[in-house]
Enzyme design. Structure first.
Site, short mmCIF file in Angstrom:
data_model
loop_
_atom_site.label_atom_id
_atom_site.label_comp_id
_atom_site.label_asym_id
_atom_site.label_seq_id
_atom_site.Cartn_x
_atom_site.Cartn_y
_atom_site.Cartn_z
CE LYS A 65 -3.93 2.07 2.53
NZ LYS A 65 -4.85 1.94 3.68
CB SER A 83 -8.17 3.95 2.89
OG SER A 83 -7.34 3.23 3.79
CB SER A 132 -8.68 1.13 5.71
OG SER A 132 -9.33 2.37 5.66
#
Lengths: 95, 485, 478
Positions: free
Chosen positions: B76, B151, B175
């Site tokens: 990420k 997210s 998330s």
């Protein structure tokens, strides 16, 4: 909880955020809605409840006083927007 | 090769069925060909990946490979990666080449994993749909008109679309779990403090926790083995031994007590999603688990509480983005105040600005007690609900998200509606507990995730409970049509 | 109208740790700009603080020394404001739960009495970087080497009633932190910085007046001048019908005046909240007791002991205990000389201190060590030299000519104690001054001094004065 334009301007200043004139009504509306959501907290009586700052009931670990970092100025300043004479530059600060 | 799990790839690499370089090239080629449809990557690190792959091949040949040596993964874009752009999905950090590695990244490097690139995400992890990213929204591989969740939407979409066998995510209010659910993959948010936060760009420090996102629970266990552990650079990291998370995957579930919170099956839950969840509970019953109805009475307060705590922390955490030492700086600042206001005004997107402002307001003079302190007290009550529940049950189950993936643009103009989509995941972060999402079925072509919540540091149990379900189901093996071959 | 001055002090004392409070970067002073600012100090995205144990130990040591309540679970908080020398946009400090709670310190007033000053709290925090105002084409340069240096902020109650009291208090804290070896006390380098909250009120009024915070007081001299100036200014403002504004003012030592700081015009809303990156700091009893066992003898106790053990006056004892180094020096001199403690005190406070002042030197930089001074005192005691000659010996030692014995030997300053030799000289002197001898014997006894002088002159001061007196009397009266 309803905010008005001047509240939003005050908060934006506190947070050092430039918000354009035409965006202020949108922020005023959305922030007010969020505060309405948040206001649901008031439904619960929390007197006598200890505030919880942290998920784990642990205490701070202490580090030995040793110098472990070396000079990395060059690497760090390579990503800086403005430097001179190894200093970070900002518009003049008046004390 | 892209349909193989990490466990299978790891075995294949060790057997010499293929090299890491071949494997890496095949994923890089897939990313090049297919990622434009989903936009799951912000950066693809082709050269670095190939050089890591060649190193991994040497290590495998030398016989000192770990389970992840040579396995390609995606990070990420919230984790700092030395020499590689680390944007956190923001224009503010569009030109930020991190000068150091996050602890999580170092750990994967030590394990010999290969980094394919950095995945797309909501700006500074603030969002539930991946629409707040400066790099454009990510699309759900199951339905390109739907959001992937957020997210960690880029990581979820990349894994679902077979553009990486595994990826890292971070979870502040859901998330990891929510995008895992919406993209039909498996993801675990460990106990707060289990994985180091050092080098992970902070959103809300007392809630943030990194975890793995894969297709199977077994793969999550392999990844978590590498990620978890004490880090002396993170004061909130826990000094506690890390078990081998693969060791107990096959433990029998007979007698397992599963708590179903009444509040997770009430108003607001899509009835089709409810059916899928109920069906998966039936499977657990078949395996000998015992179902206990429980109550988490303060569930409804989790979202309001979270939207004080998280913005308060983020408003302070993002103050360092000031255009002085790194990141976006406006042109020709007239004075210091102008430098701050325009750099930040230009660098942050609307959702980030909203949260910074809510946070600054909640902490400001005269409002602290009514907002921040109140929220901290509610956090205690929410946490106590779980404590009581775990006196009765071993794990708690329910839906990860009240609906399947919503359409792109559907909620992006209405923050509050968006916030409410995290209603089942947020309380877990407030309490600091581990939580997981497991593919449990579909509504139409959109996946549904089953959430499993465990007691503190019971990640191994969660992975075991998820694994046993996956032994008896194939939801996790299904691939979105456009990305199945 | 008669005015009462009310002053409270905030002292920022840099703790003498090797590394920073939350990072492993060095705290050494004077490094090239930004070479000691690591990722944590720069507030790069993703970095986290970890607390330095030594900083905690030093804060506890201070707390114990001022008899303070220690907070068993103290909490770090973020103080949020934007400033270029503050990289994270917040300072990690302590707010509601400081590590050191209420304590006190006694100061000596000019009339010899003592006054107890309340210490409100002392808390740990990180220092900021430095803004360099040389002109970089209209820009300011920022050096973050100092960012993250541990500070102990010591806050007093508004118990001080004059600039002189404020200075006495600050000096006492300064001496204390150096006794405790938790701060080097270097005011030039900014290791010890004082701010004063100054207000005035009509004598007898209960409520406090509006205060101004005076900053930039980097010497004790400036503290006194700045406060005196500020008091006058406030009285002027009020007496001419105005109102004192609560503000931060900067002392300008060139002009000898204070002026409002432009950058702090707006009231700050610091939005304090507990730092979620740090956990509560727990002080365990064992740790506190371990620190207590390392406490040195503190100034007041040492002063008391000096008056008793060495029979010194209160004044002498307080001068000799003003710093730990001075006290140690004195005691080494007394012990090594094995002689009169009062004589030792006179020498340490007299010629030795005067020489330090004259050359602007610290005790640690002195060529004359305590052992050397003791060596000289021994030679006075055993009559090798007189007290008068000793001054010459001391000066030679100060100038690097060696220890007392070397100087005495080299310069031939050994006292003449051979009575035969002295008698011979006396005979010469009497013979050479028959008129005076006659007058003396005729009753003009004040001429005795003249003969002593002549004898000393003839021996270059080396004759033992006691013997000279005795023998001269005998000869003149015979």
């Amino acid at each position: 909880m309803s905010l008005d334009r001047s509240d939003v301007e005050k908060i934006a200043h506190l947070a050092r955020l430039a918000i354009s004139e035409e965006d202020i009504p949108g922020y005023t509306h959305n922030l007010s809605n969020i505060l309405d959501l948040v206001a649901q907290m008031d439904a619960v009586d929390t007197s006598g409840v200890e505030p919880m700052a942290h998920p784990l009931d642990a205490t701070q670990r202490l580090r030995a006083d040793e110098v472990s970092e070396t000079n990395q100025r060059e690497a760090f300043q390579k990503i800086a927007p403005a430097t001179e004479a190894s200093l970070y530059l900002v518009p003049q600060v008046i004390e | 090769m892209h349909n193989k799990t990490i466990a299978e790839l790891s075995a294949g690499l060790k057997n010499g069925d293929f090299s890491s370089e071949e494997l890496t090239r095949s994923f890089l080629a897939r990313i090049e060909k297919l990622d434009p449809q989903v936009n799951s990557y912000i950066s693809v690190t082709t050269d670095e990946a190939l050089s890591q792959a060649r190193e991994a091949d040497k290590r495998i040949a030398a016989g000192n490979a770990s389970a992840l040596t040579g396995v390609p993964i995606a990070q990420k874009d919230i984790f700092c990666t030395n020499g590689v752009k680390t944007s956190s999905g923001s224009k503010m950090l569009d030109k930020f080449i991190a000068p150091y590695d996050a602890t999580v990244v170092s750990k994967f490097n030590q394990a010999g994993a290969v980094m394919l690139g950095k995945t797309n995400m909501d700006e500074f992890a603030m969002g539930s749909s991946n629409e707040t990213s400066f790099y454009g929204p990510v699309k759900n591989p199951w339905d390109l008109t739907a959001v992937p969740g957020g997210s960690s939407g880029g990581s979820a979409a990349a894994v679902a679309a077979r553009l990486a066998p595994g990826a890292t995510g971070t979870d502040t209010g859901g998330s990891i779990r929510q995008p895992a659910a919406l993209c039909g993959i498996t993801g675990i948010k460990p106990t707060y403090g289990r994985v180091s936060r050092y080098g992970m760009i902070a959103f809300a420090s007392s809630l943030d926790q990194a975890g793995p996102m894969e297709r199977t629970s077994e793969d999550c266990a392999l990844m978590l083995n590498a990620m978890a552990g004490f880090d002396e650079r993170d004061s909130t990291s826990v000094e506690k031994d890390v078990p081998d998370y693969t060791a107990s995957l096959n433990d029998d579930l007979k007698g397992l007590k599963i708590g179903l919170p009444r509040e997770y099956f009430g108003e607001g839950l899509d009835s089709e999603v409810a059916k899928v969840i109920e069906a998966s509970i039936e499977e657990y019953k078949k395996q000998g688990a015992e179902i206990v109805e429980i109550s988490l009475p303060n569930t409804g307060l989790a979202v309001p509480t979270y939207y004080v705590v998280a913005p308060a922390e983020c408003s302070s955490n993002l103050s360092r983005m000031d255009g002085v030492r790194f990141g976006h700086r406006c042109d020709n600042p007239a004075d210091l105040e102008d430098l701050y206001k325009r750099s930040r005004g230009e660098g942050f997107g609307a959702e980030v600005k909203r949260r910074i402002m809510i946070g600054a307001y909640a902490l400001s003079a005269g409002y602290y007690d009514a907002y921040y302190l109140k929220a901290q007290k509610l956090r205690q009550l929410i946490s106590d609900d779980f404590k009581k529940a775990f006196e009765q049950v071993d794990v708690i189950m329910g839906p990860t998200s009240p609906t399947t993936a919503f359409n792109l643009g559907e909620k992006s103009d209405d923050p509050v509606t968006m916030y409410l989509s995290d209603i089942y995941t947020i309380a877990v972060n407030l309490a600091g507990l581990p939580g997981m999402s497991v593919p449990a079925g579909f509504v139409g072509q959109r996946p549904v995730g089953l959430q499993i919540i465990g007691n503190y540091f019971e990640e191994a149990r969660l992975l075991n409970v998820a694994h046993k379900f996956q032994q008896a189901s194939d939801w996790h093996q299904r691939a979105p049509e456009n990305f199945s071959d | 109208m008669e005015w009462e001055v009310v002053i409270g002090c905030e002292i920022h004392s840099q703790l003498a740790t090797k590394s920073k409070i939350f990072s492993g970067a060095s705290t050494a002073y004077g490094a090239e700009p930004n070479t000691q600012a690591c990722a944590v100090d720069l507030g790069l995205p993703g970095v986290l603080p970890v607390l330095n144990k030594e900083a905690v130990r030093m804060a506890v040591k201070f707390g114990l020394a001022v008899g303070a309540e220690l907070t068993k679970r103290s909490v770090f908080a973020r103080k949020n404001y934007f400033y270029p020398d503050l990289p994270k946009g917040y300072q990690i400090s302590q707010f509601e739960l400081p590590i050191v709670g209420i304590g006190h310190l006694d100061i000596e007033l000019e009339d010899g009495s003592t006054k107890r000053i309340g210490i409100t709290r002392a808390h740990l925090e990180e220092d900021a970087g430095k803004s360099l105002h040389e002109d970089f084409h209209g820009m300011t340069g920022i050096d973050l080497n100092r960012a993250g240096t541990p500070l102990l902020e010591i806050v007093s109650e508004p118990d001080l009633r004059s600039a002189k009291e404020a200075v006495a208090y600050m000096k006492k804290i300064h001496s204390l932190v150096r006794y405790l070896e938790i701060c080097d006390g270097n005011m030039q380098e900014g290791s010890f910085r004082c701010d004063a909250n100054v207000s005035v009120r009509p004598m007898g009024q209960k409520e406090l007046g509006t205060r101004a915070e005076v900053k930039n007081l980097n010497s004790f001299r400036f503290v006194e001048r700045a406060i005196d100036y500020e008091v006058e200014r406030q009285i002027d403002v009020i007496e001419s019908g105005g109102k004192v504004v609560q503000e931060t003012r900067l002392y300008d030592s060139d002009k000898g005046e204070t002026r409002a700081m432009r950058s702090k015009e707006e009231a700050n809303d610091y939005r304090y909240f507990p730092d979620p990156d740090l956990l509560p700091v727990e002080l365990e009893d064992d740790f506190i007791e371990m620190v207590r066992s390392t406490l040195p003898e503190l100034p007041d106790a040492k002063k008391e002991r000096f008056t008793e053990q060495y029979s010194l006056s209160t004044y002498d004892a307080s001068v000799l205990t003003a710093s730990r180094e001075m006290g140690d020096f004195y005691e080494t001199v007394v012990t090594a000389s094995g002689g009169d403690a009062k004589v030792a005190a006179n020498w340490v406070m007299g010629d030795f201190s005067a020489s330090l002042n004259k050359d602007n030197k610290e005790i640690s930089e002195s060529v004359v060590t305590a052992e050397m001074l003791a060596g000289m005192l021994k030679r006075i005691a055993d009559n090798t030299i007189s007290g008068k000659i000793a001054k010459e010996v001391f000066e030679a030692m100060w100038n690097g000519e060696g220890d007392a014995d070397t100087v005495i030997d080299k310069k031939g300053l050994k006292q003449i104690t051979d009575s035969g030799a002295i008698e011979a000289i006396i005979d010469d002197v009497i013979n050479n001054n028959p008129k005076q001898a006659e007058q003396y014997r005729g009753g003009k006894e004040q001429l005795f001094g003249f003969f002593v002088g002549q004898v000393m002159k003839a021996t270059q001061g080396k004759a033992n004065p006691g013997q000279v007196n005795e023998l001269l009397k005998k000869k003149l009266n015979s």
